[in-house]
Design an enzyme around this catalytic site. Structure first.
Site, mmCIF file in Angstrom:
data_model
loop_
_atom_site.group_PDB
_atom_site.id
_atom_site.type_symbol
_atom_site.label_atom_id
_atom_site.label_comp_id
_atom_site.label_asym_id
_atom_site.label_seq_id
_atom_site.Cartn_x
_atom_site.Cartn_y
_atom_site.Cartn_z
ATOM 1 C CG HIS A 46 44.808 44.975 47.086
ATOM 2 N ND1 HIS A 46 44.330 45.800 46.278
ATOM 3 C CD2 HIS A 46 44.169 43.989 47.013
ATOM 4 C CE1 HIS A 46 43.174 45.398 45.689
ATOM 5 N NE2 HIS A 46 43.069 43.936 46.148
ATOM 6 C CG HIS A 48 39.562 40.873 48.418
ATOM 7 N ND1 HIS A 48 39.911 42.042 49.332
ATOM 8 C CD2 HIS A 48 39.896 41.089 47.410
ATOM 9 C CE1 HIS A 48 40.767 42.564 48.344
ATOM 10 N NE2 HIS A 48 40.875 41.933 47.091
ATOM 11 C CD GLU A 64 42.068 32.167 43.241
ATOM 12 O OE1 GLU A 64 42.285 31.763 42.147
ATOM 13 O OE2 GLU A 64 41.181 31.918 43.981
ATOM 14 C CG ASP A 65 46.155 37.081 44.998
ATOM 15 O OD1 ASP A 65 46.866 36.551 43.802
ATOM 16 O OD2 ASP A 65 45.324 38.057 44.745
ATOM 17 C CG ASP A 110 39.625 43.414 44.065
ATOM 18 O OD1 ASP A 110 40.677 43.629 44.620
ATOM 19 O OD2 ASP A 110 39.425 42.953 42.878
ATOM 20 C CG ASP A 148 27.116 69.836 33.465
ATOM 21 O OD1 ASP A 148 27.727 70.002 32.313
ATOM 22 O OD2 ASP A 148 26.762 68.718 33.769
HETATM 23 MN MN MN Z 1 41.967 42.162 45.336
#
Ligand code: MN
Length: 499
Positions: free
Chosen positions: A54, A78, A82-83, A146, A268
């Site tokens: 990811h 990133h 947190e993870d 993300d 269009d």
């Molecule tokens: Mn993420």
């Protein structure tokens, strides 16, 4: 190591970076990749993939938007706090302060759930998010990358979470991408969210629209060939391709009252796009197109090169009678405008990175100026935030001003103002200058006098007839103004003059 299976994707990331910058420190990017692999070791996503896939995909998006090295490193890292198993301290020690600030910013937004929470929490979270955004635009870009990747694996989540994420994407993230002028990301987010937020409508539209896409494709092919030949004989170097209207934007257009579901009123659904080397060639191409196919009277040409939209969008749009009288839209722009329309603010970043290479200072400066303009609505919101204590008020300001559908309204001099739906001449006056609100004698739209509560539409020319001496605003205006700026100005007047 088990994650070596992603080595190919990592090579892709490096190749993307090399394609636009030669001065990236690849060792640092490699270090971030190794760091992320360790931080996410053994973790899986709901989709079954190793977690580290990811952040790698997020970094690849950032590289395809041409972002700088710091943003790419931060993209890889990133989620590792947190993870994953890392701390901000680890990141600071290994990658320095700049990267840490970005990771911290993304982490702060990350935990903000905008939908499905109580209104006060929603507002508080939105405030936090805007605050983080206003500090460094790269935080928003990482967040958008993300979200873009998360939306692609939304199928793995529960029905309830799918709906929340899809609504959040349509209400918050796609409009932010739009406001930043990143058309490509806006459309991608909308189409990904569409099928989860409105599953029945989505299925229905896919089926119904198919023959129209096919038919338009056929016509476009014919005219493309003719236009290419003529461009070549006039020595205009250009790429000519067709662009399909994205499903969500097709759905929105079909639901406009004047269209009312009628596909034949959408010109269009597939448009022809001509991308030239420079602005004079855009006008040459326009002449060539009109020489081959007659423009449709009244709705024919919109020149957003001479008069860009407020989000910076530039192109010439013309609607012409194609073979068999079918109306076809042709869009003409330079390569730079194209890059700008697809990547918006991110494109400016790329320009500033390339400064040392081949891009002129002037262009870089223009890029930064546009950056500032694009962030103006964020700073405006934040300054209101200090004044507006009531969270309901703030929410209305955010929802109605920043994230609503915008109208482009012109002054008689041709200045363009970006106003929300249902804006009135009073809102317009206030957008021109708050003082003007105290001198309104009358309002004209396209030369005709209209009531002050008249609802303006995109493309109209509005003139405020000024009185010589101040005229106090009317309290009744509060019933119809829609911008927070006008509302505040009127209130301010009445709180000062207790009448
Ligand atoms: Mn993420």
């Amino acid at each position: 190591m088990e994650t070596d299976k992603y080595q190919k994707h990592f090579e892709e990331l490096l190749a993307k970076c090399r394609s636009y910058s030669s001065n990236f420190d690849e060792e640092r990017i490699k270090k971030a990749w190794e760091f992320a692999k360790i931080a996410h070791h053994g973790q899986k996503r709901k989709s079954g993939e190793d977690f580290v896939y990811h952040p790698l995909q997020v970094a690849i998006y950032l590289a395809s938007w041409g972002l700088d090295e710091t943003a790419i490193v931060a993209g890889l890292l990133h989620d590792s706090v947190e993870d994953g198993g890392a701390t901000l301290e680890d990141i600071r020690n290994n990658f320095g302060e700049d990267v840490t600030l970005l990771v911290d910013g993304v982490t702060k937004i990350r935990t903000i759930e905008l939908r499905g929470s109580k209104e006060e929490i929603f507002v508080e979270n939105l405030r936090k998010m805007l605050l983080v955004m206003s500090k460094d635009l790269r935080v928003v870009l990482i967040k958008l990358a993300d979200r873009l990747h998360n939306m692609q694996t939304l199928w793995a989540l529960s029905k309830k979470r799918q709906l929340i994420k899809a609504q959040e994407t349509l209400e918050i993230y796609a409009p932010i991408a739009e406001r930043l002028g990143i058309g490509e990301v806006k459309s991608a987010l909308e189409d990904l969210a569409f099928k989860y937020a409105f599953p029945d409508e989505y299925k229905n539209l896919v089926q119904k629209s198919l023959p129209y896409y096919k038919n338009a494709d056929k016509i476009i092919k014919t005219i493309r060939r003719k236009i290419l030949l003529r461009l070549a004989s006039e020595k205009v170097t250009a790429q000519v391709h067709s662009r399909k209207k994205h499903l969500y934007s097709l759905w929105k257009k079909l639901s406009r009252p004047e269209i009312n579901g009628d596909f034949t009123k959408i010109y269009d659904i597939v448009a022809l796009r001509i991308i030239t080397k420079n602005i004079p060639h855009c006008y040459l191409a326009l002449g060539i197109v009109h020489g081959l196919y007659k423009p449709v009277p009244n709705i024919g040409v919109s020149d957003f090169i001479a008069q860009p939209k407020p989000n910076g969008y530039q192109s010439i749009h013309t609607k012409v009678f194609g073979p068999g009288g079918t109306i076809v839209e042709v869009q003409i722009r330079t390569e730079e405008m194209h890059e700008q329309a697809e990547h918006g603010v991110a494109a400016h970043w790329a320009y500033s990175e390339r400064k040392s290479e081949k891009v002129s200072d002037e262009k870089v400066e223009r890029g930064f100026k546009a950056d500032k303009d694009k962030l103006r609505w964020v700073t405006e919101l934040l300054s209101w935030q200090k004044e507006v204590i009531d969270s309901k008020e703030f929410l209305r300001a955010v929802k109605f001003d920043a994230l609503n559908h915008r109208n482009f309204i012109f002054s008689p001099k041709g200045d363009v103002y970006d106003l929300p739906s249902n804006a009135t001449p009073v809102d317009f006056a206030c957008a021109v200058h708050t003082k003007l609100l105290h001198y309104i004698k009358a309002a004209k739209v396209n030369g005709k006098v209209v009531p002050l509560k008249y609802k303006l539409r995109s493309g109209q020319v509005v003139e405020i007839v000024k009185s010589k001496t101040p005229r106090p605003p009317n309290r009744d205006w509060l019933d119809f103004v829609v911008t927070e700026a006008a509302r505040r100005e009127i209130r301010k007047f009445f709180s000062r003059h207790k009448v």
